[in-house]
Design a protein around this motif. Structure first.
Motif, PDB file in Angstrom:
ATOM      1  N   GLN A  19       0.815  -1.214   0.000  1.00 16.78           N
ATOM      2  CA  GLN A  19       0.000   0.000   0.000  1.00 16.78           C
ATOM      3  C   GLN A  19       0.850   1.265   0.000  1.00 16.78           C
ATOM      4  O   GLN A  19       0.528   2.236  -0.666  1.00 16.78           O
ATOM      5  CB  GLN A  19      -0.933   0.017   1.209  1.00 16.78           C
ATOM      6  CG  GLN A  19      -1.828   1.245   1.230  1.00 16.78           C
ATOM      7  CD  GLN A  19      -2.681   1.314   2.464  1.00 16.78           C
ATOM      8  OE1 GLN A  19      -2.204   1.114   3.571  1.00 16.78           O
ATOM      9  NE2 GLN A  19      -3.957   1.583   2.261  1.00 16.78           N
ATOM     10  N   THR A  20       1.960   1.252   0.711  1.00 16.52           N
ATOM     11  CA  THR A  20       2.746   2.478   0.862  1.00 16.52           C
ATOM     12  C   THR A  20       3.956   2.569  -0.047  1.00 16.52           C
ATOM     13  O   THR A  20       4.499   3.646  -0.220  1.00 16.52           O
ATOM     14  CB  THR A  20       3.229   2.638   2.318  1.00 16.52           C
ATOM     15  OG1 THR A  20       4.041   1.514   2.650  1.00 16.52           O
ATOM     16  CG2 THR A  20       2.081   2.755   3.282  1.00 16.52           C
ATOM     17  N   GLY A  21       4.380   1.436  -0.624  1.00 17.72           N
ATOM     18  CA  GLY A  21       5.599   1.435  -1.426  1.00 17.72           C
ATOM     19  C   GLY A  21       5.335   1.483  -2.907  1.00 17.72           C
ATOM     20  O   GLY A  21       4.255   1.866  -3.357  1.00 17.72           O
ATOM     21  N   ASP A  22       6.334   1.072  -3.659  1.00 14.08           N
ATOM     22  CA  ASP A  22       6.216   1.040  -5.115  1.00 14.08           C
ATOM     23  C   ASP A  22       5.403  -0.147  -5.596  1.00 14.08           C
ATOM     24  O   ASP A  22       5.015  -0.202  -6.749  1.00 14.08           O
ATOM     25  CB  ASP A  22       7.612   0.997  -5.754  1.00 14.08           C
ATOM     26  CG  ASP A  22       8.351   2.311  -5.577  1.00 14.08           C
ATOM     27  OD1 ASP A  22       7.690   3.361  -5.529  1.00 14.08           O
ATOM     28  OD2 ASP A  22       9.584   2.278  -5.481  1.00 14.08           O
ATOM     29  N   GLY A  23       5.209  -1.148  -4.751  1.00 11.29           N
ATOM     30  CA  GLY A  23       4.344  -2.262  -5.088  1.00 11.29           C
ATOM     31  C   GLY A  23       4.981  -3.384  -5.885  1.00 11.29           C
ATOM     32  O   GLY A  23       4.280  -4.171  -6.497  1.00 11.29           O
ATOM     33  N   TRP A  56       2.447  -7.167 -14.843  1.00 14.58           N
ATOM     34  CA  TRP A  56       3.830  -6.970 -15.277  1.00 14.58           C
ATOM     35  C   TRP A  56       3.939  -5.637 -15.988  1.00 14.58           C
ATOM     36  O   TRP A  56       3.067  -5.256 -16.765  1.00 14.58           O
ATOM     37  CB  TRP A  56       4.257  -8.085 -16.228  1.00 14.58           C
ATOM     38  CG  TRP A  56       4.510  -9.379 -15.535  1.00 14.58           C
ATOM     39  CD1 TRP A  56       3.651 -10.442 -15.427  1.00 14.58           C
ATOM     40  CD2 TRP A  56       5.696  -9.759 -14.843  1.00 14.58           C
ATOM     41  NE1 TRP A  56       4.225 -11.450 -14.697  1.00 14.58           N
ATOM     42  CE2 TRP A  56       5.493 -11.060 -14.333  1.00 14.58           C
ATOM     43  CE3 TRP A  56       6.901  -9.129 -14.594  1.00 14.58           C
ATOM     44  CZ2 TRP A  56       6.452 -11.733 -13.600  1.00 14.58           C
ATOM     45  CZ3 TRP A  56       7.873  -9.800 -13.861  1.00 14.58           C
ATOM     46  CH2 TRP A  56       7.638 -11.084 -13.373  1.00 14.58           C
ATOM     47  N   GLU A  57       5.026  -4.932 -15.724  1.00 13.86           N
ATOM     48  CA  GLU A  57       5.264  -3.688 -16.447  1.00 13.86           C
ATOM     49  C   GLU A  57       5.680  -4.017 -17.881  1.00 13.86           C
ATOM     50  O   GLU A  57       6.103  -5.133 -18.184  1.00 13.86           O
ATOM     51  CB  GLU A  57       6.323  -2.839 -15.761  1.00 13.86           C
ATOM     52  CG  GLU A  57       7.735  -3.317 -15.920  1.00 13.86           C
ATOM     53  CD  GLU A  57       8.746  -2.400 -15.243  1.00 13.86           C
ATOM     54  OE1 GLU A  57       8.434  -1.239 -14.920  1.00 13.86           O
ATOM     55  OE2 GLU A  57       9.876  -2.862 -15.026  1.00 13.86           O
ATOM     56  N   GLY A  58       5.571  -3.040 -18.752  1.00 14.29           N
ATOM     57  CA  GLY A  58       5.939  -3.232 -20.141  1.00 14.29           C
ATOM     58  C   GLY A  58       7.435  -3.443 -20.322  1.00 14.29           C
ATOM     59  O   GLY A  58       8.248  -2.892 -19.571  1.00 14.29           O
ATOM     60  N   GLN A  59       7.780  -4.240 -21.314  1.00 15.81           N
ATOM     61  CA  GLN A  59       9.192  -4.532 -21.583  1.00 15.81           C
ATOM     62  C   GLN A  59       9.967  -3.269 -21.924  1.00 15.81           C
ATOM     63  O   GLN A  59      11.117  -3.122 -21.529  1.00 15.81           O
ATOM     64  CB  GLN A  59       9.301  -5.551 -22.724  1.00 15.81           C
ATOM     65  CG  GLN A  59      10.717  -6.029 -22.983  1.00 15.81           C
ATOM     66  CD  GLN A  59      11.294  -6.810 -21.808  1.00 15.81           C
ATOM     67  OE1 GLN A  59      10.665  -7.712 -21.289  1.00 15.81           O
ATOM     68  NE2 GLN A  59      12.505  -6.458 -21.378  1.00 15.81           N
ATOM     69  N   GLY A  65      15.042   1.151 -18.152  1.00 26.57           N
ATOM     70  CA  GLY A  65      15.719   1.130 -16.867  1.00 26.57           C
ATOM     71  C   GLY A  65      16.864   0.140 -16.812  1.00 26.57           C
ATOM     72  O   GLY A  65      17.482  -0.043 -15.764  1.00 26.57           O
ATOM     73  N   GLN A  66      17.117  -0.539 -17.919  1.00 28.27           N
ATOM     74  CA  GLN A  66      18.174  -1.543 -18.043  1.00 28.27           C
ATOM     75  C   GLN A  66      18.087  -2.600 -16.937  1.00 28.27           C
ATOM     76  O   GLN A  66      19.050  -2.885 -16.230  1.00 28.27           O
ATOM     77  CB  GLN A  66      19.553  -0.872 -18.046  1.00 28.27           C
ATOM     78  CG  GLN A  66      19.748   0.050 -19.210  1.00 28.27           C
ATOM     79  CD  GLN A  66      21.112   0.706 -19.212  1.00 28.27           C
ATOM     80  OE1 GLN A  66      21.874   0.640 -18.265  1.00 28.27           O
ATOM     81  NE2 GLN A  66      21.430   1.357 -20.332  1.00 28.27           N
ATOM     82  N   ARG A  67      16.874  -3.175 -16.816  1.00 30.34           N
ATOM     83  CA  ARG A  67      16.619  -4.195 -15.802  1.00 30.34           C
ATOM     84  C   ARG A  67      15.502  -5.113 -16.283  1.00 30.34           C
ATOM     85  O   ARG A  67      14.818  -4.799 -17.261  1.00 30.34           O
ATOM     86  CB  ARG A  67      16.233  -3.539 -14.479  1.00 30.34           C
ATOM     87  CG  ARG A  67      15.045  -2.616 -14.626  1.00 30.34           C
ATOM     88  CD  ARG A  67      14.558  -2.076 -13.312  1.00 30.34           C
ATOM     89  NE  ARG A  67      13.572  -1.028 -13.512  1.00 30.34           N
ATOM     90  CZ  ARG A  67      12.361  -1.200 -13.982  1.00 30.34           C
ATOM     91  NH1 ARG A  67      11.945  -2.398 -14.329  1.00 30.34           N
ATOM     92  NH2 ARG A  67      11.534  -0.189 -14.134  1.00 30.34           N
ATOM     93  N   PRO A  68      15.308  -6.228 -15.617  1.00 29.43           N
ATOM     94  CA  PRO A  68      14.185  -7.102 -15.973  1.00 29.43           C
ATOM     95  C   PRO A  68      12.849  -6.434 -15.641  1.00 29.43           C
ATOM     96  O   PRO A  68      12.808  -5.542 -14.784  1.00 29.43           O
ATOM     97  CB  PRO A  68      14.389  -8.341 -15.092  1.00 29.43           C
ATOM     98  CG  PRO A  68      15.729  -8.220 -14.485  1.00 29.43           C
ATOM     99  CD  PRO A  68      16.138  -6.784 -14.561  1.00 29.43           C
ATOM    100  N   PRO A  69      11.775  -6.863 -16.287  1.00 29.79           N
ATOM    101  CA  PRO A  69      10.454  -6.301 -15.964  1.00 29.79           C
ATOM    102  C   PRO A  69      10.082  -6.590 -14.511  1.00 29.79           C
ATOM    103  O   PRO A  69      10.433  -7.625 -13.961  1.00 29.79           O
ATOM    104  CB  PRO A  69       9.504  -7.032 -16.914  1.00 29.79           C
ATOM    105  CG  PRO A  69      10.352  -7.586 -17.987  1.00 29.79           C
ATOM    106  CD  PRO A  69      11.704  -7.826 -17.377  1.00 29.79           C
ATOM    107  N   ARG A  70       9.362  -5.655 -13.927  1.00 32.28           N
ATOM    108  CA  ARG A  70       8.881  -5.808 -12.554  1.00 32.28           C
ATOM    109  C   ARG A  70       7.412  -6.208 -12.571  1.00 32.28           C
ATOM    110  O   ARG A  70       6.648  -5.774 -13.430  1.00 32.28           O
ATOM    111  CB  ARG A  70       9.005  -4.486 -11.791  1.00 32.28           C
ATOM    112  CG  ARG A  70      10.426  -4.066 -11.560  1.00 32.28           C
ATOM    113  CD  ARG A  70      10.468  -2.693 -10.922  1.00 32.28           C
ATOM    114  NE  ARG A  70      11.836  -2.329 -10.606  1.00 32.28           N
ATOM    115  CZ  ARG A  70      12.229  -1.099 -10.357  1.00 32.28           C
ATOM    116  NH1 ARG A  70      11.364  -0.096 -10.391  1.00 32.28           N
ATOM    117  NH2 ARG A  70      13.486  -0.853 -10.073  1.00 32.28           N
TER     118      ARG A  70
END
Length: 104
Positions: A19-23, A56-59, A65-70
């Motif tokens: 609830q309070t973070g980035d999720g 899932w976030e978009g590729q 962000g040069q990272r795997p999807p979150r």
């Protein structure tokens, strides 16, 4: 899922973090101090129980962000009601929520 559902302190803490973070999982780990072996299975159970939903976030965003999807989690109505009930059950959780709101 009924608002009266009694969660473990750990599960309630994870709901609070969502609830309070980035999720997303790593953010929950940072906010709670819990290890991945606790957070990710709990997130799956919370989703199974209808307290959170995920997407899932978009590729392209991940690539930028040069990272795997979150995988982002969000509380459902049932999750919000359960969190409120958990905050009454675990008074320290409610105090943490108040501190996080003040810092935001």
């Amino acid at each position: 899922m009924a608002a009266e559902l009694k969660l473990s302190h750990t599960a309630a803490l994870i709901l609070q973090a969502v609830q309070t973070g980035d999720g997303y999982g790593f953010s929950v780990m940072e906010l709670t101090g819990l290890p991945s072996g606790t957070v990710y299975p709990a997130m799956r159970r919370l989703e199974r129980d209808g307290l959170v939903v995920s997407q899932w976030e978009g590729q392209a965003i991940a690539d930028a962000g040069q990272r795997p999807p979150r995988k982002y989690y969000q509380l459902t109505e049932a999750g919000q009601a359960t969190l409120a009930a958990s905050q009454r059950r675990y008074p320290l959780l409610a105090k943490l929520a108040a501190v996080e709101t003040e810092q935001a």
